[in-house]
Design an enzyme around this catalytic site. Structure first.
Site, PDB file in Angstrom:
ATOM      1  N   TYR A 142       0.890  -1.158  -0.150  1.00 47.57           N
ATOM      2  CA  TYR A 142       0.060   0.009   0.105  1.00 47.57           C
ATOM      3  C   TYR A 142       0.648   1.269   0.001  1.00 47.57           C
ATOM      4  O   TYR A 142       0.249   2.490  -0.079  1.00 47.57           O
ATOM      5  CB  TYR A 142      -0.944  -0.109   1.101  1.00 47.57           C
ATOM      6  CG  TYR A 142      -1.768  -1.095   1.183  1.00 47.57           C
ATOM      7  CD1 TYR A 142      -1.516  -2.427   0.997  1.00 47.57           C
ATOM      8  CD2 TYR A 142      -3.375  -0.788   0.957  1.00 47.57           C
ATOM      9  CE1 TYR A 142      -2.498  -3.399   0.992  1.00 47.57           C
ATOM     10  CE2 TYR A 142      -4.305  -1.915   0.922  1.00 47.57           C
ATOM     11  CZ  TYR A 142      -3.914  -3.094   0.818  1.00 47.57           C
ATOM     12  OH  TYR A 142      -4.756  -4.240   0.858  1.00 47.57           O
ATOM     13  N   LYS A 189       3.216 -14.178   6.142  1.00 51.10           N
ATOM     14  CA  LYS A 189       3.634 -15.131   5.017  1.00 51.10           C
ATOM     15  C   LYS A 189       5.347 -15.328   4.788  1.00 51.10           C
ATOM     16  O   LYS A 189       5.890 -15.026   3.861  1.00 51.10           O
ATOM     17  CB  LYS A 189       3.169 -14.765   3.679  1.00 51.10           C
ATOM     18  CG  LYS A 189       3.099 -15.626   2.427  1.00 51.10           C
ATOM     19  CD  LYS A 189       2.078 -16.860   2.654  1.00 51.10           C
ATOM     20  CE  LYS A 189       2.154 -17.633   1.388  1.00 51.10           C
ATOM     21  NZ  LYS A 189       1.288 -19.000   1.960  1.00 51.10           N
ATOM     22  N   ASP A 222      -2.145 -17.679   5.641  1.00 53.98           N
ATOM     23  CA  ASP A 222      -3.178 -18.772   4.765  1.00 53.98           C
ATOM     24  C   ASP A 222      -4.039 -19.358   5.765  1.00 53.98           C
ATOM     25  O   ASP A 222      -4.982 -19.630   5.805  1.00 53.98           O
ATOM     26  CB  ASP A 222      -2.533 -19.246   3.449  1.00 53.98           C
ATOM     27  CG  ASP A 222      -1.262 -20.020   3.689  1.00 53.98           C
ATOM     28  OD1 ASP A 222      -0.634 -19.432   4.872  1.00 53.98           O
ATOM     29  OD2 ASP A 222      -0.784 -20.621   3.010  1.00 53.98           O
ATOM     30  N   ASP A 246      -5.941  -6.153   5.843  1.00 54.58           N
ATOM     31  CA  ASP A 246      -7.224  -5.515   4.976  1.00 54.58           C
ATOM     32  C   ASP A 246      -7.845  -6.836   4.570  1.00 54.58           C
ATOM     33  O   ASP A 246      -9.295  -6.615   4.872  1.00 54.58           O
ATOM     34  CB  ASP A 246      -6.626  -5.115   3.791  1.00 54.58           C
ATOM     35  CG  ASP A 246      -7.495  -4.257   2.911  1.00 54.58           C
ATOM     36  OD1 ASP A 246      -8.539  -3.896   3.578  1.00 54.58           O
ATOM     37  OD2 ASP A 246      -7.115  -3.852   1.758  1.00 54.58           O
ATOM     38  N   ASP A 250     -11.847  -7.812   7.187  1.00 55.44           N
ATOM     39  CA  ASP A 250     -13.125  -8.042   6.392  1.00 55.44           C
ATOM     40  C   ASP A 250     -13.738  -9.421   6.824  1.00 55.44           C
ATOM     41  O   ASP A 250     -14.961  -9.471   6.982  1.00 55.44           O
ATOM     42  CB  ASP A 250     -13.005  -7.742   5.003  1.00 55.44           C
ATOM     43  CG  ASP A 250     -13.414  -6.009   4.667  1.00 55.44           C
ATOM     44  OD1 ASP A 250     -13.164  -5.357   5.451  1.00 55.44           O
ATOM     45  OD2 ASP A 250     -13.804  -5.846   3.619  1.00 55.44           O
TER      46      ASP A 250
END
Ligand code: NAI
Length: 496
Positions: A142, A189, A222, A246, A250
């Site tokens: 970002y 990750k 993951d 992000d 959600d």
């Protein structure tokens, strides 16, 4: 003070009041913020409200940022803002007012709690989900650093800093402490992005040692997504990088009934801004239809932040009791009883002040200790740093890998660097058999020093680059460095 369109207006609710900036915002913003202010007043919150503007009206008045100077000055003064949703009207400004505020106040941490809402049935109802995502909010992909390497190849840089990682890890532990939470899980990750996500994870481990009272855990992001769907109740605080956060935040909002109930805090070194996750809902604006629960729960976070935990818990309980009762609910959630408006819902919450919901245990909370603003990036000291090679990204669409290899290798004759590998999208294409790799028109050529005892100079890099530049278009050069014997670069798939 003279009240102009954008000048802050001040009104205190009681004696030793804490100054806060309030931005009502656009669409349903004024309705839901109005509801939250009424509720806080009735509950006895001790706040001194400075009303400011930002968003659509400001854009329309010709301010390209959507945030007037008076609003910025007010937030600088108070350090705390309660904000309604801000819309960016089409045709105005490049950036949204939200992005402007986030950048101006360097709100590096986004805190998004997800807690089971009584009366809101989900497939997880009854499992007592009560977790918080703490998302790094300034760095990662970002940072917005992107380049087209060729007309058909884009490179988006993922920026992770030791400084940013340390701040967000500390914020996560401080938040866990402030809410009496037991564990902080770092989701990364790091197995694939060993330097970026890896540094985030290693920094988290170091910071965790300063918080022996809180359990620290690692998880691959993951698997975290999988575990959140399978057994969300195992999580307490999850800290993660910007893009992971992000997506995960959600997902966690979805676990407890959707974005409509999601409160959030954007935390900077000297500033905290509290807002609902939902937007300005123009489709229902001004019609007394909006559900103010999310902004009410954001106010709860704000009151805890400014050291008024008792009022905060009273408000939280009253909101939850109202939802649990299910008799006075707004249209978006009403089922068994006819829906009521924003104002009637707020009346119901106010009448429920003092009641305790059946669901969940009451959490003892205290004000969040913000990681100190005097904290500055420490330079990571190393005893020895050496340039040992370079990567050059070249463009070529007609030659085979072997031909590119020969042409590039020619440039290294008699020089201190040798061609080590050519890779395409991270896979080795030279030396060796490349039949299985689908070629694209960018090739990363890695050059490594021939003599391990001699550092590569800039002049040697320029010299090799000018030879390559005479044969190919090149888009990108990256020095390969070793810090105290540790390589500051990763290897391609298939690289020795
Ligand atoms: P939205 O969240 O405003 O609306 C999506 C749907 O949810 C609509 O049907 C709306 O009626 C409903 N909804 C949202 N909040 C509700 C509430 N409190 N009570 C009842 N129903 C509610 O998302 P949308 O339509 O994508 O965005 C509208 C505007 O809001 C855009 O200009 C967008 O840029 C802005 N926005 C601002 C945000 C912020 O300031 N933090 C966040 C998200 C969007």
């Amino acid at each position: 003070m003279t009240h102009t369109e954008s000048a802050p207006q001040s009104h205190a609710t009681s004696g030793t009041a804490v100054p806060i900036t309030v931005i009502r915002g656009d669409g349903i913003g004024p309705e839901v913020i109005g509801a939250a202010l009424r509720l806080m007043e009735e509950a006895g919150a001790s706040i001194d409200v400075e009303e400011c503007v930002a968003g659509a009206k400001v854009f329309e008045a010709g301010d390209q940022t959507g945030v007037p100077q008076e609003t910025i000055a007010s937030i600088q003064r108070t350090g705390v803002a309660l904000k309604g949703p801000l819309a960016t009207p089409i045709g105005y400004g490049e950036k949204s007012a939200n992005v402007t505020l986030r950048k101006l106040f360097e709100t590096y941490g986004n805190i998004r709690p997800a807690r089971e809402i009584p009366g809101v049935a989900t497939p997880y109802s009854g499992r007592n989900i009560d977790l918080v995502i703490v998302r790094e909010n300034l760095e990662d992909l970002y940072a917005g650093i992107e380049h087209m390497q060729t007309p058909g190849v884009a490179l988006s840089l993922k920026v992770i800093t030791r400084h940013g990682s340390e701040k967000i890890a500390r914020l996560a532990f401080e938040f866990a402490r402030s809410e009496g939470r037991r564990s902080v899980t770092c989701a990364t990750k790091a197995n694939i992005m060993k330097l970026g996500e890896g540094m985030f994870q290693r920094t988290f481990d170091e910071v965790a040692r300063e918080y022996p009272d809180i359990e620290s855990r690692q998880i691959l992001v993951d698997n975290c997504a999988h575990q959140l769907v399978m057994r969300p109740e195992q999580f307490d605080v999850i800290v993660t990088t910007n893009m992971n956060g992000d997506i995960l935040s959600d997902l966690t909002s979805g676990l407890v009934g959707g974005l409509g109930f999601a409160p959030s805090a954007n935390v900077g070194s000297d500033t905290a801004m509290f807002e609902a996750v939902h937007g300005s809902a123009p489709d229902i604006a001004g019609r007394d239809l909006a559900n103010p629960s999310a902004i009410m729960l954001s106010s709860v976070m704000m009151l805890r932040h400014i050291g008024q935990p008792a009022v905060a818990s009273a408000i939280e309980d009253a909101v939850l009791v109202t939802l649990e009762d299910g008799k006075f609910l707004t249209g978006d959630i009403a089922k068994e009883h006819p829906p009521v408006g924003t104002i009637a819902f707020t009346d119901a919450v106010i009448s429920n002040l003092g009641r305790v919901p059946k669901i969940g245990e009451r959490r003892e909370t205290r004000a969040l200790v913000m990681p100190p603003s005097s904290w500055r990036p420490k330079v990571i000291e190393v005893t020895k740093r050496e340039v040992v090679g370079m990567d050059v990204l070249i463009e070529e669409s007609h030659m085979t890998a072997a031909q590119v290899g020969t042409a590039v290798e020619d440039c290294t004759q008699g020089g201190p660097l040798r061609l080590q590998i050519i890779s395409s999208r991270g896979n080795k294409v030279w030396p060796g058999d490349t039949d299985d790799t689908e070629m694209i028109d960018t090739w990363r050529c890695r050059f490594i020093r021939r003599d391990e005892s001699v550092e590569i100079t800039d002049d040697q890099i320029y010299h090799l680059l000018s030879c390559i530049g005479a044969k190919f278009r090149w888009a990108n050069v990256q020095k390969l460095q070793v810090f105290d014997g540790v390589a500051g670069f990763t290897k391609s798939q298939g690289e020795e």
